[in-house]
Design an enzyme around this catalytic site. Sequence first.
Site, short mmCIF file in Angstrom:
data_model
loop_
_atom_site.label_atom_id
_atom_site.label_comp_id
_atom_site.label_asym_id
_atom_site.label_seq_id
_atom_site.Cartn_x
_atom_site.Cartn_y
_atom_site.Cartn_z
N ASP A 14 -21.28 24.04 -5.23
CA ASP A 14 -21.19 23.31 -6.49
C ASP A 14 -21.27 24.22 -7.71
O ASP A 14 -20.60 24.00 -8.71
CB ASP A 14 -22.19 22.14 -6.58
CG ASP A 14 -23.66 22.56 -6.53
OD1 ASP A 14 -23.95 23.73 -6.26
OD2 ASP A 14 -24.52 21.67 -6.76
N HIS A 15 -22.10 25.26 -7.63
CA HIS A 15 -22.29 26.18 -8.77
C HIS A 15 -23.19 27.31 -8.32
O HIS A 15 -23.69 27.29 -7.18
CB HIS A 15 -22.91 25.44 -9.96
CG HIS A 15 -24.15 24.67 -9.59
ND1 HIS A 15 -25.35 25.27 -9.29
CD2 HIS A 15 -24.35 23.33 -9.39
CE1 HIS A 15 -26.23 24.35 -8.96
NE2 HIS A 15 -25.65 23.17 -9.00
N HIS A 70 -31.69 24.51 -2.95
CA HIS A 70 -31.87 24.35 -4.41
C HIS A 70 -33.00 25.26 -4.88
O HIS A 70 -34.01 25.41 -4.18
CB HIS A 70 -32.19 22.89 -4.73
CG HIS A 70 -32.05 22.55 -6.18
ND1 HIS A 70 -32.95 22.95 -7.14
CD2 HIS A 70 -31.08 21.86 -6.84
CE1 HIS A 70 -32.56 22.52 -8.33
NE2 HIS A 70 -31.42 21.86 -8.18
N THR A 87 -24.70 19.96 -10.67
CA THR A 87 -24.02 19.28 -9.55
C THR A 87 -23.11 18.17 -10.04
O THR A 87 -21.99 18.00 -9.53
CB THR A 87 -25.03 18.66 -8.56
OG1 THR A 87 -26.06 19.60 -8.28
CG2 THR A 87 -24.34 18.25 -7.27
N GLU A 112 -25.06 22.66 -2.23
CA GLU A 112 -25.94 22.99 -3.34
C GLU A 112 -26.04 24.51 -3.55
O GLU A 112 -26.28 25.27 -2.61
CB GLU A 112 -27.33 22.39 -3.09
CG GLU A 112 -28.34 22.64 -4.18
CD GLU A 112 -27.87 22.19 -5.55
OE1 GLU A 112 -27.35 21.08 -5.67
OE2 GLU A 112 -27.99 22.99 -6.51
C1 GP9 Z 1 -30.01 16.62 -7.28
C2 GP9 Z 1 -29.07 17.67 -6.84
C3 GP9 Z 1 -29.36 18.97 -7.52
O1 GP9 Z 1 -29.69 15.34 -6.87
O2 GP9 Z 1 -27.75 17.27 -6.95
O3 GP9 Z 1 -29.00 18.93 -8.83
P1 GP9 Z 1 -28.65 20.20 -9.72
O4 GP9 Z 1 -29.94 20.64 -10.33
O5 GP9 Z 1 -28.05 21.27 -8.91
O6 GP9 Z 1 -27.69 19.63 -10.67
MN MN Z 2 -26.40 21.61 -7.74
#
Ligand code: GP9
Ligand code: MN
Length: 405
Positions: free
Chosen positions: A254-255, A195, A79, A37
Amino acid sequence: SEVDADTVNSYIKEEENTQTDLFGIAEGKNVILISMESTQNFVINEKVNGEEITPFLNDLIQDSFYFSNIYDQTAQGKTSDAEFMVDTGLYPLPSGSVFVRRPENEFESLPDILQDHSGYHAYTFHGNDAEFWNRKQMYENIGYEHFFAKENYNVTEENSINYGIKDIPFFEQSMEDLISLPEPYMAKFITLTNHFPFLLEEEDQLVEPAETEVDVVNRYVTTVRYQDKALERFFELLKEEGLYEDTIFVIYGDHYGISKKYEDGVHELLGQENTPLNHLELQQIPVIMHVPGQQGKTIETNGGEIDIRATLLHLLGVSTEDRISFSQNLFTRDADMPVIFRNGDMVAADYAHTESTCYERGSKKKVSNNKCSSYLKTAREELEHSDDIIFGDLFRFIPHAGEEK
Ligand code: GP9
Ligand code: MN
Protein backbone atom coordinates in the site's frame (compact mmCIF):
# COMPACT_ATOMS: atom_id res chain seq x y z
CA SER A 1 -12.00 27.95 -10.60
CA GLU A 2 -13.79 27.88 -13.92
CA VAL A 3 -13.51 24.15 -14.26
CA ASP A 4 -16.67 22.24 -15.07
CA ALA A 5 -17.39 18.71 -16.12
CA ASP A 6 -16.90 19.46 -19.83
CA THR A 7 -13.39 20.78 -19.39
CA VAL A 8 -12.47 17.78 -17.30
CA ASN A 9 -13.99 15.51 -19.89
CA SER A 10 -11.91 16.94 -22.68
CA TYR A 11 -8.65 16.71 -20.78
CA ILE A 12 -8.57 13.33 -19.22
CA LYS A 13 -10.60 10.77 -21.07
CA GLU A 14 -8.81 7.48 -20.96
CA GLU A 15 -7.78 5.87 -24.16
CA GLU A 16 -9.18 2.66 -25.47
CA ASN A 17 -7.22 -0.16 -23.84
CA THR A 18 -7.73 -3.24 -25.95
CA GLN A 19 -4.39 -3.13 -27.74
CA THR A 20 -2.49 -6.10 -26.29
CA ASP A 21 -3.31 -9.78 -26.60
CA LEU A 22 -3.60 -9.92 -22.82
CA PHE A 23 -6.88 -8.01 -23.05
CA GLY A 24 -9.52 -10.18 -21.42
CA ILE A 25 -7.30 -13.11 -20.40
CA ALA A 26 -8.95 -13.05 -16.97
CA GLU A 27 -12.44 -12.26 -18.20
CA GLY A 28 -15.21 -13.30 -15.82
CA LYS A 29 -12.85 -14.50 -13.10
CA ASN A 30 -13.29 -13.62 -9.46
CA VAL A 31 -10.95 -10.82 -8.41
CA ILE A 32 -9.00 -11.04 -5.17
CA LEU A 33 -7.16 -7.84 -4.30
CA ILE A 34 -4.66 -7.96 -1.48
CA SER A 35 -3.42 -4.68 -0.04
CA MET A 36 -0.22 -5.52 1.82
CA GLU A 37 0.37 -3.19 4.73
CA SER A 38 3.57 -1.10 4.49
CA THR A 39 5.21 -3.48 2.01
CA GLN A 40 8.05 -1.95 0.02
CA ASN A 41 9.50 -3.47 -3.11
CA PHE A 42 13.03 -3.80 -1.73
CA VAL A 43 12.01 -6.89 0.30
CA ILE A 44 11.26 -8.85 -2.87
CA ASN A 45 14.08 -11.30 -3.65
CA GLU A 46 16.10 -9.83 -0.78
CA LYS A 47 17.71 -11.88 1.97
CA VAL A 48 18.55 -11.30 5.64
CA ASN A 49 21.01 -13.60 7.35
CA GLY A 50 20.96 -15.76 4.21
CA GLU A 51 17.15 -16.19 4.28
CA GLU A 52 14.57 -14.81 1.89
CA ILE A 53 12.24 -12.22 3.43
CA THR A 54 9.38 -13.11 1.07
CA PRO A 55 9.89 -16.71 -0.13
CA PHE A 56 6.21 -17.16 -1.05
CA LEU A 57 5.95 -13.94 -3.07
CA ASN A 58 9.29 -14.62 -4.74
CA ASP A 59 7.92 -17.95 -5.97
CA LEU A 60 4.55 -16.49 -6.95
CA ILE A 61 6.25 -13.82 -9.03
CA GLN A 62 7.78 -16.51 -11.23
CA ASP A 63 4.25 -17.30 -12.46
CA SER A 64 2.81 -13.79 -12.38
CA PHE A 65 2.98 -10.41 -14.01
CA TYR A 66 5.37 -8.66 -11.69
CA PHE A 67 5.54 -4.89 -12.11
CA SER A 68 8.93 -4.10 -10.66
CA ASN A 69 9.08 -0.29 -10.98
CA ILE A 70 5.88 0.97 -9.40
CA TYR A 71 5.86 3.88 -6.96
CA ASP A 72 3.84 4.59 -3.84
CA GLN A 73 1.70 7.67 -4.56
CA THR A 74 -0.19 7.88 -1.29
CA ALA A 75 -0.33 10.97 0.90
CA GLN A 76 -1.77 11.55 4.38
CA GLY A 77 -4.57 9.04 3.82
CA LYS A 78 -2.07 6.16 3.79
CA THR A 79 -3.87 2.81 3.28
CA SER A 80 -7.09 4.60 2.38
CA ASP A 81 -5.29 6.64 -0.29
CA ALA A 82 -4.00 3.43 -1.83
CA GLU A 83 -7.49 1.98 -1.83
CA PHE A 84 -8.88 5.18 -3.30
CA MET A 85 -6.42 5.14 -6.22
CA VAL A 86 -7.10 1.50 -7.03
CA ASP A 87 -10.86 1.96 -6.75
CA THR A 88 -11.26 5.26 -8.60
CA GLY A 89 -8.10 6.01 -10.61
CA LEU A 90 -8.01 9.48 -9.05
CA TYR A 91 -5.16 10.94 -7.00
CA PRO A 92 -5.34 11.30 -3.22
CA LEU A 93 -5.95 14.76 -1.79
CA PRO A 94 -3.13 17.17 -0.85
CA SER A 95 -4.13 16.82 2.78
CA GLY A 96 -6.29 14.39 4.70
CA SER A 97 -7.98 11.30 3.28
CA VAL A 98 -10.67 11.38 0.59
CA PHE A 99 -12.41 8.62 2.54
CA VAL A 100 -12.83 11.02 5.44
CA ARG A 101 -13.28 14.29 3.59
CA ARG A 102 -15.45 13.34 0.63
CA PRO A 103 -17.33 10.13 1.47
CA GLU A 104 -20.55 11.35 -0.13
CA ASN A 105 -19.17 12.27 -3.53
CA GLU A 106 -20.13 10.39 -6.64
CA PHE A 107 -17.31 8.30 -8.07
CA GLU A 108 -16.91 5.76 -10.82
CA SER A 109 -15.50 2.91 -8.77
CA LEU A 110 -14.07 -0.46 -9.67
CA PRO A 111 -17.00 -2.21 -7.91
CA ASP A 112 -19.43 -0.12 -10.01
CA ILE A 113 -17.63 -0.76 -13.28
CA LEU A 114 -17.47 -4.50 -12.69
CA GLN A 115 -21.07 -4.61 -11.52
CA ASP A 116 -22.20 -2.79 -14.65
CA HIS A 117 -20.00 -4.82 -16.96
CA SER A 118 -20.89 -8.29 -15.76
CA GLY A 119 -22.71 -8.34 -12.46
CA TYR A 120 -19.81 -8.56 -10.06
CA HIS A 121 -20.42 -8.22 -6.31
CA ALA A 122 -17.77 -6.42 -4.25
CA TYR A 123 -16.66 -7.02 -0.65
CA THR A 124 -13.88 -5.95 1.69
CA PHE A 125 -12.18 -7.95 4.44
CA HIS A 126 -10.08 -6.20 7.08
CA GLY A 127 -9.38 -6.84 10.77
CA ASN A 128 -9.56 -3.29 12.08
CA ASP A 129 -12.65 -1.33 13.21
CA ALA A 130 -15.09 -0.61 10.38
CA GLU A 131 -14.99 3.12 11.12
CA PHE A 132 -11.21 3.48 10.78
CA TRP A 133 -10.50 5.79 7.82
CA ASN A 134 -14.28 6.13 7.55
CA ARG A 135 -14.21 2.97 5.51
CA LYS A 136 -17.73 1.82 6.35
CA GLN A 137 -19.34 4.92 4.90
CA MET A 138 -17.03 5.22 1.91
CA TYR A 139 -17.34 1.55 0.98
CA GLU A 140 -21.12 1.76 0.96
CA ASN A 141 -20.89 4.80 -1.26
CA ILE A 142 -18.55 3.22 -3.81
CA GLY A 143 -20.35 -0.06 -4.23
CA TYR A 144 -19.05 -2.57 -1.71
CA GLU A 145 -21.96 -4.76 -0.66
CA HIS A 146 -20.50 -5.76 2.69
CA PHE A 147 -17.46 -4.92 4.79
CA PHE A 148 -16.22 -7.83 6.86
CA ALA A 149 -14.44 -5.85 9.59
CA LYS A 150 -13.31 -6.45 13.16
CA GLU A 151 -16.71 -7.39 14.58
CA ASN A 152 -16.86 -10.16 12.02
CA TYR A 153 -13.77 -11.89 13.42
CA ASN A 154 -13.05 -13.77 16.59
CA VAL A 155 -10.33 -11.54 17.99
CA THR A 156 -8.55 -12.64 21.15
CA GLU A 157 -5.50 -11.41 22.97
CA GLU A 158 -3.75 -14.51 21.76
CA ASN A 159 -4.45 -14.05 18.02
CA SER A 160 -3.87 -10.32 17.81
CA ILE A 161 -1.07 -7.81 18.00
CA ASN A 162 -0.59 -4.10 17.38
CA TYR A 163 -3.65 -2.91 15.36
CA GLY A 164 -5.58 -6.16 15.67
CA ILE A 165 -5.98 -9.72 14.46
CA LYS A 166 -2.80 -11.20 13.01
CA ASP A 167 -2.74 -11.93 9.30
CA ILE A 168 -2.78 -15.75 9.52
CA PRO A 169 -5.96 -16.02 11.66
CA PHE A 170 -7.37 -13.13 9.59
CA PHE A 171 -7.12 -15.09 6.36
CA GLU A 172 -8.19 -18.34 8.02
CA GLN A 173 -11.31 -16.79 9.51
CA SER A 174 -12.12 -14.90 6.31
CA MET A 175 -12.47 -18.17 4.37
CA GLU A 176 -15.82 -19.01 5.93
CA ASP A 177 -17.38 -15.87 4.47
CA LEU A 178 -15.45 -15.91 1.22
CA ILE A 179 -16.73 -19.36 0.25
CA SER A 180 -20.32 -18.21 0.59
CA LEU A 181 -20.11 -15.13 -1.65
CA PRO A 182 -22.09 -15.00 -4.88
CA GLU A 183 -19.83 -15.15 -7.96
CA PRO A 184 -18.33 -13.41 -9.76
CA TYR A 185 -16.99 -11.29 -6.93
CA MET A 186 -14.29 -8.77 -6.26
CA ALA A 187 -12.95 -9.31 -2.75
CA LYS A 188 -10.45 -6.93 -1.23
CA PHE A 189 -8.26 -8.11 1.66
CA ILE A 190 -6.23 -5.63 3.69
CA THR A 191 -3.44 -7.03 5.84
CA LEU A 192 -2.51 -5.49 9.18
CA THR A 193 0.37 -7.20 10.97
CA ASN A 194 3.13 -5.46 9.03
CA HIS A 195 2.29 -2.07 10.49
CA PHE A 196 4.64 0.31 12.29
CA PRO A 197 6.17 -0.28 14.84
CA PHE A 198 6.33 -3.85 13.46
CA LEU A 199 5.66 -5.81 16.65
CA LEU A 200 5.60 -9.59 16.64
CA GLU A 201 5.88 -12.29 19.33
CA GLU A 202 8.93 -14.46 19.08
CA GLU A 203 6.92 -17.58 18.13
CA ASP A 204 5.69 -15.77 14.99
CA GLN A 205 9.12 -14.62 13.90
CA LEU A 206 10.02 -16.90 11.03
CA VAL A 207 13.32 -15.15 10.29
CA GLU A 208 15.81 -13.62 12.66
CA PRO A 209 15.54 -9.85 12.91
CA ALA A 210 18.04 -8.00 10.72
CA GLU A 211 21.14 -6.61 12.35
CA THR A 212 21.28 -3.03 11.20
CA GLU A 213 21.65 -0.08 13.54
CA VAL A 214 17.93 0.66 13.25
CA ASP A 215 15.64 -1.58 15.31
CA VAL A 216 12.52 -0.59 13.37
CA VAL A 217 14.11 -1.98 10.21
CA ASN A 218 15.36 -5.08 12.04
CA ARG A 219 11.82 -5.85 13.18
CA TYR A 220 10.29 -4.94 9.80
CA VAL A 221 11.83 -7.95 8.07
CA THR A 222 10.18 -10.26 10.62
CA THR A 223 6.70 -8.81 10.13
CA VAL A 224 7.07 -8.83 6.34
CA ARG A 225 8.17 -12.48 6.58
CA TYR A 226 5.12 -13.25 8.74
CA GLN A 227 2.80 -11.57 6.22
CA ASP A 228 4.40 -13.64 3.44
CA LYS A 229 3.57 -16.79 5.42
CA ALA A 230 0.00 -15.58 5.85
CA LEU A 231 -0.34 -15.14 2.07
CA GLU A 232 1.01 -18.64 1.54
CA ARG A 233 -1.60 -19.98 3.97
CA PHE A 234 -4.35 -18.03 2.20
CA PHE A 235 -3.42 -19.52 -1.17
CA GLU A 236 -3.32 -22.99 0.38
CA LEU A 237 -6.86 -22.53 1.73
CA LEU A 238 -8.12 -21.12 -1.58
CA LYS A 239 -6.77 -24.17 -3.36
CA GLU A 240 -8.40 -26.50 -0.82
CA GLU A 241 -11.74 -24.78 -1.38
CA GLY A 242 -11.39 -24.87 -5.17
CA LEU A 243 -11.40 -21.08 -5.38
CA TYR A 244 -7.89 -20.59 -6.71
CA GLU A 245 -8.20 -21.52 -10.39
CA ASP A 246 -11.00 -19.17 -11.28
CA THR A 247 -9.50 -16.08 -9.69
CA ILE A 248 -7.21 -13.26 -10.74
CA PHE A 249 -5.04 -12.02 -7.87
CA VAL A 250 -3.85 -8.43 -7.56
CA ILE A 251 -1.33 -8.07 -4.76
CA TYR A 252 0.26 -4.73 -3.96
CA GLY A 253 2.13 -2.91 -1.20
CA ASP A 254 0.00 0.00 0.00
CA HIS A 255 2.84 2.44 0.82
CA TYR A 256 6.23 2.66 2.45
CA GLY A 257 6.75 1.12 5.88
CA ILE A 258 10.10 2.63 6.75
CA SER A 259 9.87 6.39 6.94
CA LYS A 260 12.82 8.62 6.18
CA LYS A 261 13.66 8.82 9.84
CA TYR A 262 14.55 5.09 9.95
CA GLU A 263 15.71 4.66 6.38
CA ASP A 264 19.41 4.46 7.17
CA GLY A 265 18.76 0.91 8.34
CA VAL A 266 17.42 0.00 4.90
CA HIS A 267 20.38 1.60 3.14
CA GLU A 268 22.63 -0.40 5.45
CA LEU A 269 20.73 -3.62 4.72
CA LEU A 270 20.99 -3.03 0.99
CA GLY A 271 24.58 -1.82 1.12
CA GLN A 272 23.87 1.51 -0.53
CA GLU A 273 24.38 5.16 0.26
CA ASN A 274 21.73 7.45 1.63
CA THR A 275 21.07 9.70 -1.38
CA PRO A 276 17.90 11.45 -2.60
CA LEU A 277 17.70 9.10 -5.60
CA ASN A 278 18.10 6.00 -3.43
CA HIS A 279 15.39 7.34 -1.15
CA LEU A 280 13.17 7.82 -4.19
CA GLU A 281 13.77 4.25 -5.38
CA LEU A 282 12.77 3.00 -1.94
CA GLN A 283 9.31 4.44 -2.58
CA GLN A 284 8.67 1.50 -4.89
CA ILE A 285 6.02 -1.01 -3.89
CA PRO A 286 5.55 -4.49 -5.35
CA VAL A 287 2.62 -4.96 -7.74
CA ILE A 288 1.82 -8.54 -8.70
CA MET A 289 -1.00 -9.78 -10.90
CA HIS A 290 -1.43 -13.52 -10.89
CA VAL A 291 -3.67 -15.40 -13.28
CA PRO A 292 -3.48 -19.17 -12.63
CA GLY A 293 -2.08 -20.99 -15.65
CA GLN A 294 -0.64 -17.84 -17.19
CA GLN A 295 3.10 -17.63 -17.78
CA GLY A 296 5.04 -15.21 -15.60
CA LYS A 297 6.68 -12.03 -16.82
CA THR A 298 8.47 -9.14 -15.15
CA ILE A 299 7.35 -5.78 -16.51
CA GLU A 300 9.88 -3.03 -15.87
CA THR A 301 7.77 -0.11 -17.04
CA ASN A 302 7.73 2.86 -14.67
CA GLY A 303 4.34 3.31 -13.16
CA GLY A 304 2.35 4.30 -10.12
CA GLU A 305 -0.10 2.69 -7.80
CA ILE A 306 -2.86 4.60 -9.57
CA ASP A 307 -2.19 2.46 -12.67
CA ILE A 308 -3.30 -0.76 -11.00
CA ARG A 309 -6.92 -0.13 -11.94
CA ALA A 310 -6.53 0.27 -15.72
CA THR A 311 -4.15 -2.69 -15.82
CA LEU A 312 -6.58 -4.93 -14.00
CA LEU A 313 -9.45 -3.82 -16.23
CA HIS A 314 -7.32 -4.66 -19.26
CA LEU A 315 -6.78 -8.22 -18.01
CA LEU A 316 -10.49 -8.53 -17.20
CA GLY A 317 -11.42 -7.41 -20.69
CA VAL A 318 -13.26 -4.30 -19.58
CA SER A 319 -12.78 -1.35 -21.87
CA THR A 320 -11.65 1.89 -20.24
CA GLU A 321 -12.40 3.97 -23.30
CA ASP A 322 -13.97 7.32 -22.37
CA ARG A 323 -13.70 6.75 -18.66
CA ILE A 324 -12.48 9.62 -16.56
CA SER A 325 -9.48 8.55 -14.53
CA PHE A 326 -5.72 9.04 -14.34
CA SER A 327 -4.97 5.34 -14.35
CA GLN A 328 -2.94 3.93 -17.23
CA ASN A 329 -2.54 0.39 -18.47
CA LEU A 330 0.94 -0.72 -17.34
CA PHE A 331 1.27 -3.07 -20.31
CA THR A 332 1.25 -0.11 -22.69
CA ARG A 333 2.15 2.86 -20.50
CA ASP A 334 4.28 5.52 -22.21
CA ALA A 335 7.74 5.46 -20.60
CA ASP A 336 8.02 9.21 -20.88
CA MET A 337 4.81 9.87 -18.99
CA PRO A 338 5.88 10.88 -15.47
CA VAL A 339 4.77 9.02 -12.37
CA ILE A 340 3.32 11.77 -10.23
CA PHE A 341 3.60 12.19 -6.49
CA ARG A 342 1.17 14.15 -4.38
CA ASN A 343 3.80 16.75 -3.47
CA GLY A 344 4.28 17.54 -7.18
CA ASP A 345 7.49 15.53 -7.61
CA MET A 346 7.77 13.02 -10.40
CA VAL A 347 9.77 10.16 -11.91
CA ALA A 348 9.96 9.76 -15.68
CA ALA A 349 12.07 7.40 -17.79
CA ASP A 350 15.18 9.58 -17.88
CA TYR A 351 14.58 12.30 -15.30
CA ALA A 352 13.32 12.54 -11.76
CA HIS A 353 12.46 15.51 -9.60
CA THR A 354 12.80 15.22 -5.86
CA GLU A 355 13.85 17.47 -2.98
CA SER A 356 13.68 20.52 -5.28
CA THR A 357 16.28 19.04 -7.62
CA CYS A 358 16.12 17.63 -11.13
CA TYR A 359 18.20 14.47 -11.67
CA GLU A 360 19.22 12.59 -14.75
CA ARG A 361 18.45 9.07 -13.65
CA GLY A 362 21.07 7.31 -15.78
CA SER A 363 24.08 9.28 -14.59
CA LYS A 364 22.46 10.08 -11.21
CA LYS A 365 23.67 13.66 -11.72
CA LYS A 366 21.89 16.86 -10.79
CA VAL A 367 20.88 18.68 -13.95
CA SER A 368 19.25 21.99 -14.80
CA ASN A 369 15.64 22.26 -13.66
CA ASN A 370 14.66 22.90 -17.30
CA LYS A 371 15.07 19.20 -17.97
CA CYS A 372 12.27 18.45 -15.54
CA SER A 373 9.98 21.38 -16.25
CA SER A 374 7.65 19.84 -18.81
CA TYR A 375 7.16 16.77 -16.61
CA LEU A 376 6.48 18.96 -13.60
CA LYS A 377 3.91 20.86 -15.62
CA THR A 378 2.14 17.60 -16.46
CA ALA A 379 2.25 16.68 -12.80
CA ARG A 380 0.69 19.98 -11.73
CA GLU A 381 -2.05 19.68 -14.33
CA GLU A 382 -2.97 16.11 -13.46
CA LEU A 383 -3.15 16.84 -9.75
CA GLU A 384 -5.20 19.94 -10.39
CA HIS A 385 -7.71 18.10 -12.57
CA SER A 386 -8.00 15.31 -10.04
CA ASP A 387 -8.54 17.79 -7.20
CA ASP A 388 -11.12 19.66 -9.29
CA ILE A 389 -13.07 16.45 -9.79
CA ILE A 390 -13.03 15.63 -6.09
CA PHE A 391 -13.64 19.10 -4.66
CA GLY A 392 -16.26 19.90 -7.32
CA ASP A 393 -17.86 16.44 -7.00
CA LEU A 394 -17.86 16.49 -10.80
CA PHE A 395 -18.99 12.91 -11.36
CA ARG A 396 -22.44 14.26 -10.59
CA PHE A 397 -22.29 15.71 -14.12
CA ILE A 398 -20.39 12.97 -15.93
CA PRO A 399 -22.19 9.80 -17.08
CA HIS A 400 -20.61 6.91 -15.20
CA ALA A 401 -20.99 3.34 -14.02
CA GLY A 402 -22.82 2.97 -10.72
CA GLU A 403 -25.01 5.97 -11.21
CA GLU A 404 -28.54 5.79 -9.83
CA LYS A 405 -30.60 5.12 -12.89
C1 GP9 B 1 -5.74 0.36 9.49
C2 GP9 B 1 -4.78 -0.01 8.44
C3 GP9 B 1 -3.49 0.74 8.60
O1 GP9 B 1 -7.03 -0.12 9.31
O2 GP9 B 1 -5.32 0.08 7.18
O3 GP9 B 1 -3.65 2.05 8.26
P1 GP9 B 1 -2.48 3.02 7.78
O4 GP9 B 1 -1.93 3.64 9.03
O5 GP9 B 1 -1.42 2.27 7.06
O6 GP9 B 1 -3.19 3.93 6.90
MN1 MN C 1 -1.20 1.13 5.38
